[in-house]
Write a protein that holds these residues in place. Sequence first.
Motif, PDB file in Angstrom:
ATOM      1  N   UNK A 157       7.232   2.316  -0.214  1.00  0.00           N
ATOM      2  CA  UNK A 157       8.602   2.462   0.297  1.00  0.00           C
ATOM      3  C   UNK A 157       9.648   1.814  -0.600  1.00  0.00           C
ATOM      4  N   UNK A 158       9.354   0.632  -1.116  1.00  0.00           N
ATOM      5  CA  UNK A 158      10.364  -0.139  -1.858  1.00  0.00           C
ATOM      6  C   UNK A 158      10.214   0.012  -3.372  1.00  0.00           C
ATOM      7  N   UNK A 159       8.966  -0.046  -3.857  1.00  0.00           N
ATOM      8  CA  UNK A 159       8.736   0.033  -5.306  1.00  0.00           C
ATOM      9  C   UNK A 159       8.485   1.463  -5.771  1.00  0.00           C
ATOM     10  N   UNK A 160       8.323   2.398  -4.834  1.00  0.00           N
ATOM     11  CA  UNK A 160       8.015   3.800  -5.146  1.00  0.00           C
ATOM     12  C   UNK A 160       6.740   3.907  -5.966  1.00  0.00           C
ATOM     13  N   UNK A 161       5.742   3.113  -5.581  1.00  0.00           N
ATOM     14  CA  UNK A 161       4.422   3.153  -6.213  1.00  0.00           C
ATOM     15  C   UNK A 161       3.406   3.437  -5.114  1.00  0.00           C
ATOM     16  N   UNK A 162       2.675   4.527  -5.264  1.00  0.00           N
ATOM     17  CA  UNK A 162       1.668   4.914  -4.277  1.00  0.00           C
ATOM     18  C   UNK A 162       0.318   4.383  -4.746  1.00  0.00           C
ATOM     19  N   UNK A 163      -0.254   3.490  -3.927  1.00  0.00           N
ATOM     20  CA  UNK A 163      -1.546   2.889  -4.258  1.00  0.00           C
ATOM     21  C   UNK A 163      -2.608   3.504  -3.353  1.00  0.00           C
ATOM     22  N   UNK A 164      -3.649   4.045  -3.959  1.00  0.00           N
ATOM     23  CA  UNK A 164      -4.767   4.607  -3.204  1.00  0.00           C
ATOM     24  C   UNK A 164      -5.684   3.452  -2.799  1.00  0.00           C
ATOM     25  N   UNK A 165      -5.746   3.181  -1.491  1.00  0.00           N
ATOM     26  CA  UNK A 165      -6.533   2.064  -0.957  1.00  0.00           C
ATOM     27  C   UNK A 165      -7.729   2.563  -0.148  1.00  0.00           C
TER      28      UNK A 165
END
Length: 195
Positions: A157-165
């Motif tokens: 939401x804030x950093x615009x980085x999608x992390x696959x967890x």
Amino acid sequence: AWVDGWEANWLNAPCGGYVQKDSIEMDEQMYPFVAWEQQLRTDGEGAGKHRGSPGTRARFSPRHREMIVHYIIDGHDNPPVGVKGGGGAARSEAFKIESDGSHTELPLIDGTSIMPDEEMLSLVSGGGGYGLAHEREPAAVLRDVRDELVSPGRAEEVYAVVVDTTSSNPEKWFVDEDATETQRSVLRHAASAPV
């Protein structure tokens, strides 16, 4: 070169110069209380190209009988702000965790009674960020997510980085580069649109 906020400061900035911090284990041996938690705070940082310090989280209670806790909260009404487009840090807060698990927010300056089946929770603000959050290196955001300084939701939401967890092993989490580029292009487009 700019770097991220200092993670070693377990106190807010005004306290850093005059408070000595003992070992929790030594304090628990000398005094009748239990420190259940003392750690860096998730999502307490000011977001930015260079993120602010994450702030801290502490939770404790007395062992056998009532404890009166006197405290003051700094950084609640005016938490640290960011610069050059960086976000502000989460505000400082204090809560009494009741025996039923509910949280009662406490005033900024007070003394409160804590019983052995209750806990005191302190959330100390972090530092403000420097620069725009969506310009932060995705690898740095991934490291912060793995270290539990930034939640996966905040990363997106804030950093615009999608992390696959999807893996149960945080070391196997990775940046979804295509989804991240999509997120960031939306932000760049919104920033360049006329107002």
